[in-house]
Write an enzyme that holds these catalytic residues in place. Structure first.
Site, short mmCIF file in Angstrom:
data_model
loop_
_atom_site.label_atom_id
_atom_site.label_comp_id
_atom_site.label_asym_id
_atom_site.label_seq_id
_atom_site.Cartn_x
_atom_site.Cartn_y
_atom_site.Cartn_z
N GLN A 275 32.19 26.63 21.63
CA GLN A 275 33.34 27.31 22.23
C GLN A 275 33.94 28.27 21.18
OE1 GLN A 275 35.54 28.44 24.25
NE2 GLN A 275 34.81 27.62 26.18
N MET B 12 42.30 25.02 28.16
CA MET B 12 42.86 26.37 28.11
C MET B 12 43.83 26.59 29.27
SD MET B 12 41.35 27.69 25.46
CE MET B 12 41.25 29.48 25.55
N ALA C 90 39.61 25.32 43.92
CA ALA C 90 40.09 26.70 44.08
C ALA C 90 39.26 27.48 45.09
CB ALA C 90 40.09 27.41 42.73
N THR D 100 39.79 28.43 35.31
CA THR D 100 38.77 27.39 35.42
C THR D 100 37.69 27.66 34.36
OG1 THR D 100 37.62 28.71 37.07
CG2 THR D 100 39.16 27.04 37.89
N CYS E 18 52.09 31.71 16.86
CA CYS E 18 52.85 32.88 17.28
C CYS E 18 52.02 34.12 16.97
CB CYS E 18 54.22 32.95 16.62
SG CYS E 18 54.21 33.21 14.86
N GLY F 21 34.34 31.14 25.32
CA GLY F 21 35.23 31.78 26.27
C GLY F 21 34.54 32.26 27.52
#
Length: 525
Positions: free
Chosen positions: A97, A144, A210, A231, A379, A461
């Site tokens: 990942q 995520m 979904a 998803t 941040c 991703g």
């Protein structure tokens, strides 16, 4: 170890951290060997990790990284999910990942601020600066996607989040990222309309698939203001559940007939995306959140022009930040003491007193973000700001204001660390979306600058074949050595974002380079 804390990882018993099958180590034998090696590693030695397996230790020098990591890399012609899964089954690779296999995942907070920033920019562009009285429809509450409901309510909106796994909904309720849950569509819609009309910030988790729920919402004439999705569609086998299957049925089909499972996932994605496009046609702001859902929908039979009729979040909302080298700067308190994070929060606000959006984020994070594993914060800081913050943290450790070192990293989703044509580098101004030199140069310069560990990954991703990206981590331990590393790494790393976007022709990046002293040799006379 923090990546695999049960509060942090999705399936720690399987070494899976997040993102479908994103792992921290290839197998438990490799995990034990990594830990054993790190505990005995010399100050002039570097450990090499190949797709989650520790494969070598070499003598380097004290300013070199202690760990160099490469995950999931395949020669381009062979960079397909089928090839990857064959090699994974043979025990030769693993899916890293982004921050799973580079050991700097900090739980759902890690993506929370980026989601908050994206929605804040969406609100600024389309809704007068706030999502108050607006409904955001999305799906996916995993590692995520679990950030979405809180990011919406932080922007004063109403979130309707569809999730197929009841365990994920319960987890988000427990950590206060999600306010309410229901299995009843009618009840969910009633709550949504009550919150919308009352201007109340509420997040609702709806148990369902979904690809079934969103077409039904279209049929009912439901009108969300914003639609997106998180998803794990980047992994059609391990991360997405096809319509018409229970979780148990999905598990059996995944095992017995993976080819059929993937085909059904893609068919479901086509239904899912077509519903999103219909919401867009009815007036909603619709954007892709970088999970390769559009590509999956095209594989499932949806026409290319329809599948890609809405933009990705980076070209829509984030790229101006990237031009300033701004991105997801994150840190964790190795003491385990939340007070150390409270002190670093105050330090960041003192360093940047005029950044009201940053202050607003930090105040809300202090009130509403539950720590997972080691206390941590994230941040978005840009070129010049990250080095200033890192040096301040190091000084706080040196003087004893902080009780232990601070580990500083970032998401791989950053200004100059990714080549991902369906996400971070989608629709680049000069058409350089697929140029992958940039993440490699990013990893090389971070290695040369002395980051404590550096990683290069493939596929995070968006899935195998679709991205190359790099990460770095540097530790503030109060020493002068760390101060020098921090200054170099936290200048070079975001500087790559300025350089990359200046090269692509973005005027703001060229301006930032001139204003802040980033050298661009191709412009020098």
């Amino acid at each position: 170890m923090n990546n695999l804390d049960p509060e942090v990882a999705e399936r720690p018993e399987d070494l899976v951290v997040y993102g479908g099958t994103g792992k921290a180590a290839r197998d438990w034998e490799s995990f034990d060997a990594i830990v054993r090696t790190l505990r005995g590693l010399g100050d002039d030695e570097t450990l090499l990790v190949q797709s989650g397996k520790p494969v070598g230790v070499f003598r380097t020098h004290p300013a070199a990284p202690r760990v160099l990591i490469s995950n999931s890399m395949l020669v381009p012609k062979w960079a397909t999910w089928d090839t990857f899964r064959e090699l994974e089954k043979a025990g030769l690779t693993m899916y890293g990942q982004m921050t799973a296999g580079s050991w700097i995942y900090i739980g759902t907070q890690g993506i929370l601020q980026g989601t908050y920033e994206t929605l804040a920019e969406c609100a600024s562009q389309r809704f007068g600066g706030t999502l108050r009285g607006r409904v955001v429809l999305t799906a996916g509450l995993g590692g995520m996607g679990g950030a979405q409901p809180l990011a919406v309510t932080m922007n004063e909106g109403v979130a309707l989040c569809v999730e197929v796994d009841p365990g994920r909904i319960e987890r988000r309720i427990k950590t206060r990222y999600l306010d309410r849950e229901t299995r009843d569509l009618e009840e969910a819609l009633r709550w949504v309309e009550e919150a919308r009309s009352g201007g109340e910030a509420v997040s609702i988790g709806l148990l369902g698939n979904a690809a079934e729920v969103e077409p039904e919402l279209v049929r009912r004439g439901f009108r969300p203001d914003v639609v997106t999705d998180q998803t794990s569609a980047h992994d059609p086998l391990g991360g997405y559940v096809p319509a018409g299957l229970s979780l148990d049925d999905a598990a059996r089909l995944r095992s017995s007939n993976p080819g059929r499972y993937v085909a059904r996932s893609h068919e479901s994605m086509a239904l899912h995306v077509d519903a999103m496009v219909q919401f867009q046609e009815a007036g909603a702001v619709v954007f892709d959140y970088g999970n390769n859902l559009r590509a999956g929908a095209q594989e499932g039979g949806l026409a290319h022009d329809r599948a890609y009729s809405y933009p990705g979040f980076v070209p829509a909302f984030v790229r101006p930040l990237f031009c300033e080298g701004k991105g997801p700067f994150r840190w964790a308190a190795l003491s385990g003491d939340p007070e150390d994070i409270a002190k670093t929060d105050r330090a960041v606000m003192d360093l940047f007193p005029d950044d009201e959006r940053l202050h607003r984020w930090l105040r809300m994070a202090q009130e509403r973000v539950a720590y997972q594993g080691l206390p941590a914060r994230i941040c978005w800081l840009g070129y010049g700001e990250r080095a200033k913050a890192g040096l301040r943290f190091n000084e706080m450790v040196r003087t004893g204001e902080l009780s232990a070192p601070i580990v500083i990293g970032r998401d791989h989703l950053d200004a100059g660390s990714v080549a991902s044509p369906y996400r971070e580098t989608e629709a680049m101004k000069d058409g350089s979306d697929a140029i992958a030199d940039w993440p490699i140069l990013n990893a090389l310069v971070n290695t040369a600058a002395g980051a404590h560990w550096v990683s290069v990954h493939h596929g995070g991703g968006v899935g195998i074949g679709y991205s190359i990206h790099a990460g770095m981590v540097v530790v503030a331990d109060g020493t002068w050595d760390s101060a020098a590393r921090l200054e170099r790494v936290l200048t070079s790393d975001p500087g790559m974002g300025v350089v990359r976007h200046a090269d692509a022709g973005y005027d703001r990046a060229v301006e930032v380079a001139g204003e802040r002293g980033v050298r661009l040799p191709w412009r020098e006379q």
